[in-house]
Design a protein around this motif. Structure first.
Motif, PDB file in Angstrom:
ATOM      1  N   ARG A   1       0.829  -1.210   0.000  1.00 24.86           N
ATOM      2  CA  ARG A   1       0.000   0.000   0.000  1.00 24.86           C
ATOM      3  C   ARG A   1       0.864   1.259   0.000  1.00 24.86           C
ATOM      4  O   ARG A   1       0.534   2.269  -0.635  1.00 24.86           O
ATOM      5  CB  ARG A   1      -0.933  -0.001   1.212  1.00 24.86           C
ATOM      6  N   SER A   2       1.985   1.222   0.733  1.00 29.79           N
ATOM      7  CA  SER A   2       2.886   2.367   0.764  1.00 29.79           C
ATOM      8  C   SER A   2       3.455   2.648  -0.628  1.00 29.79           C
ATOM      9  O   SER A   2       3.474   3.805  -1.085  1.00 29.79           O
ATOM     10  CB  SER A   2       4.018   2.113   1.763  1.00 29.79           C
ATOM     11  N   ARG A   3       3.911   1.614  -1.306  1.00 25.14           N
ATOM     12  CA  ARG A   3       4.467   1.794  -2.645  1.00 25.14           C
ATOM     13  C   ARG A   3       3.425   2.341  -3.609  1.00 25.14           C
ATOM     14  O   ARG A   3       3.717   3.210  -4.440  1.00 25.14           O
ATOM     15  CB  ARG A   3       5.022   0.472  -3.154  1.00 25.14           C
ATOM     16  N   GLU A   4       2.209   1.847  -3.509  1.00 23.19           N
ATOM     17  CA  GLU A   4       1.137   2.319  -4.388  1.00 23.19           C
ATOM     18  C   GLU A   4       0.869   3.806  -4.208  1.00 23.19           C
ATOM     19  O   GLU A   4       0.388   4.473  -5.124  1.00 23.19           O
ATOM     20  CB  GLU A   4      -0.145   1.533  -4.103  1.00 23.19           C
ATOM     21  N   ARG A   5       1.178   4.327  -3.014  1.00 21.07           N
ATOM     22  CA  ARG A   5       0.875   5.726  -2.705  1.00 21.07           C
ATOM     23  C   ARG A   5       2.115   6.611  -2.695  1.00 21.07           C
ATOM     24  O   ARG A   5       2.088   7.719  -2.158  1.00 21.07           O
ATOM     25  CB  ARG A   5       0.140   5.791  -1.356  1.00 21.07           C
ATOM     26  N   GLY A   6       3.201   6.131  -3.265  1.00 22.05           N
ATOM     27  CA  GLY A   6       4.391   6.955  -3.424  1.00 22.05           C
ATOM     28  C   GLY A   6       5.432   6.820  -2.344  1.00 22.05           C
ATOM     29  O   GLY A   6       6.434   7.532  -2.353  1.00 22.05           O
ATOM     30  N   GLY A   7       5.227   5.909  -1.369  1.00 24.57           N
ATOM     31  CA  GLY A   7       6.233   5.682  -0.343  1.00 24.57           C
ATOM     32  C   GLY A   7       7.349   4.781  -0.859  1.00 24.57           C
ATOM     33  O   GLY A   7       7.252   4.194  -1.937  1.00 24.57           O
ATOM     34  N   THR A   8       8.405   4.663  -0.096  1.00 26.96           N
ATOM     35  CA  THR A   8       9.529   3.803  -0.470  1.00 26.96           C
ATOM     36  C   THR A   8       9.828   2.827   0.667  1.00 26.96           C
ATOM     37  O   THR A   8       9.463   3.059   1.816  1.00 26.96           O
ATOM     38  CB  THR A   8      10.795   4.625  -0.767  1.00 26.96           C
ATOM     39  N   THR A   9      10.516   1.753   0.321  1.00 26.57           N
ATOM     40  CA  THR A   9      10.878   0.728   1.297  1.00 26.57           C
ATOM     41  C   THR A   9      12.384   0.709   1.468  1.00 26.57           C
ATOM     42  O   THR A   9      13.118   0.514   0.494  1.00 26.57           O
ATOM     43  CB  THR A   9      10.387  -0.656   0.845  1.00 26.57           C
ATOM     44  N   ALA A  10      12.856   0.901   2.699  1.00 27.05           N
ATOM     45  CA  ALA A  10      14.289   0.883   2.967  1.00 27.05           C
ATOM     46  C   ALA A  10      14.769  -0.515   3.311  1.00 27.05           C
ATOM     47  O   ALA A  10      15.818  -0.957   2.840  1.00 27.05           O
ATOM     48  CB  ALA A  10      14.625   1.845   4.107  1.00 27.05           C
ATOM     49  N   VAL A  11      13.979  -1.225   4.135  1.00 29.07           N
ATOM     50  CA  VAL A  11      14.369  -2.561   4.590  1.00 29.07           C
ATOM     51  C   VAL A  11      13.115  -3.422   4.697  1.00 29.07           C
ATOM     52  O   VAL A  11      12.092  -2.984   5.227  1.00 29.07           O
ATOM     53  CB  VAL A  11      15.054  -2.511   5.977  1.00 29.07           C
ATOM     54  N   GLY A  12      13.216  -4.657   4.229  1.00 25.43           N
ATOM     55  CA  GLY A  12      12.181  -5.651   4.492  1.00 25.43           C
ATOM     56  C   GLY A  12      11.036  -5.700   3.505  1.00 25.43           C
ATOM     57  O   GLY A  12      11.111  -5.088   2.428  1.00 25.43           O
ATOM     58  N   PRO A  13       9.995  -6.436   3.960  1.00 26.00           N
ATOM     59  CA  PRO A  13       9.868  -7.072   5.276  1.00 26.00           C
ATOM     60  C   PRO A  13      10.869  -8.217   5.476  1.00 26.00           C
ATOM     61  O   PRO A  13      11.126  -8.989   4.554  1.00 26.00           O
ATOM     62  CB  PRO A  13       8.437  -7.626   5.294  1.00 26.00           C
ATOM     63  N   ILE A  14      11.418  -8.291   6.685  1.00 22.04           N
ATOM     64  CA  ILE A  14      12.354  -9.348   7.034  1.00 22.04           C
ATOM     65  C   ILE A  14      11.953  -9.955   8.377  1.00 22.04           C
ATOM     66  O   ILE A  14      11.283  -9.306   9.184  1.00 22.04           O
ATOM     67  CB  ILE A  14      13.817  -8.835   7.094  1.00 22.04           C
ATOM     68  N   ALA A  15      12.377 -11.177   8.608  1.00 19.03           N
ATOM     69  CA  ALA A  15      12.005 -11.887   9.832  1.00 19.03           C
ATOM     70  C   ALA A  15      12.867 -11.433  10.997  1.00 19.03           C
ATOM     71  O   ALA A  15      14.094 -11.391  10.897  1.00 19.03           O
ATOM     72  CB  ALA A  15      12.151 -13.386   9.636  1.00 19.03           C
ATOM     73  N   PHE A  16      12.198 -11.090  12.106  1.00 15.49           N
ATOM     74  CA  PHE A  16      12.838 -10.828  13.389  1.00 15.49           C
ATOM     75  C   PHE A  16      12.019 -11.569  14.430  1.00 15.49           C
ATOM     76  O   PHE A  16      11.081 -11.020  14.985  1.00 15.49           O
ATOM     77  CB  PHE A  16      12.834  -9.330  13.726  1.00 15.49           C
ATOM     78  N   PRO A  17      12.315 -12.833  14.686  1.00 18.78           N
ATOM     79  CA  PRO A  17      11.494 -13.596  15.624  1.00 18.78           C
ATOM     80  C   PRO A  17      11.287 -12.824  16.923  1.00 18.78           C
ATOM     81  O   PRO A  17      12.256 -12.264  17.450  1.00 18.78           O
ATOM     82  CB  PRO A  17      12.325 -14.859  15.858  1.00 18.78           C
TER      83      PRO A  17
END
Length: 265
Positions: free
Chosen positions: A96-112
């Motif tokens: 949803r963030s990408r669809e609205r112009g946001g960017t992803t720096a990390v992840g999603p990644i697992a952190f138990p």
């Protein structure tokens, strides 16, 4: 979609926290230096993360209240405090963030025991999302180390639309209430103010000089003692207006945070 069996095992928070701030974490370079500074300032104790020695969890009276991730250099990220919001699905939020112009720096990644992602909104303000069992309940977290967050941005109304859509504040599963008060957008969870979005007076044009960012505020019982401890251990006072009951501080590594005088009931 979050699977029912995962919820039954307690791996995800209930609907009552989806969309609300649930954690704050410091992206740092030196774990031990950060531990020593924040122990002096807030009296926190620390425990290692059993899965990765680059991560630490801060404890206030035995309750987990914050984290340190010594990954600033590895992930090429700024040394900063980042708020995290509880979500049902980190993948859905990232999409949803990408669809609205946001960017992803990390992840999603697992952190138990969960999964995390670090994002930036369309104006560049960095925030995180957390899917999974909470390190501490939101109620415990807020009571042990009272925290709220404020987004300083160029257009509060536009930012509220972005976060409302990305974090699903308007859905039946959200625990949050969004209101417009004076020159801020205010986010409440169970009647408690947990976040504010600020861009100045409503009638004023967006300020292009503002570098959008989330500011983490910690409430303390003795503001002056906290400031003295910070400066004595290599930090600095970046802003404190005369008579003000809060101060903007910087730790020795450059991460900024605000300390606010706790108002006794």
């Amino acid at each position: 979609m979050v699977k029912n069996e995962a919820r039954d095992r307690g791996e995800v928070p209930g609907h009552s926290v989806f969309g609300a701030p649930c954690w704050v974490s410091l992206t740092a370079r030196d774990v031990e230096a950060a531990e020593n500074f924040y122990r002096a300032v807030f009296g926190w104790e620390w425990r290692p993360n059993s899965h990765d020695d680059r991560f630490r969890v801060a404890l206030a009276d035995g309750v987990p209240v914050a984290g340190i991730a010594a990954v600033a250099s590895m992930w090429q990220m700024a040394v900063t405090w980042t708020p995290y919001f509880a979500v049902a699905s980190a993948d859905d939020v990232v999409a949803r963030s990408r669809e609205r112009g946001g960017t992803t720096a990390v992840g999603p990644i697992a952190f138990p025991p969960g999964r995390a992602a670090v994002l930036a909104d369309r104006d560049g303000a960095v925030f995180g999302v957390w899917e999974g069992r909470l390190v501490a309940s939101v109620e415990q977290w807020r009571e042990a180390a009272p925290t709220f967050i404020r987004l300083h941005t160029r257009d509060a109304f536009d930012a509220a639309i972005f976060y409302g859509e990305v974090l699903d504040w308007a859905s039946p599963s959200s625990c949050c209430e969004v209101q417009y008060e004076a020159d801020e957008v205010v986010l409440r969870n169970r009647g408690t103010v947990v976040a504010r979005i600020h861009s100045g007076a409503v009638e004023a044009a967006p300020d292009p000089a503002i570098r959008p960012h989330w500011q983490v505020h910690f409430a303390v019982t003795d503001l002056d003692a906290c400031i003295r401890a910070a400066t004595a251990h290599g930090g600095e006072v970046l802003l404190r207006e005369e008579g003000a009951q809060e101060a903007l501080l910087g730790d020795p590594d450059g991460a900024r945070f605000t300390v606010t005088s706790k108002r006794e009931p």
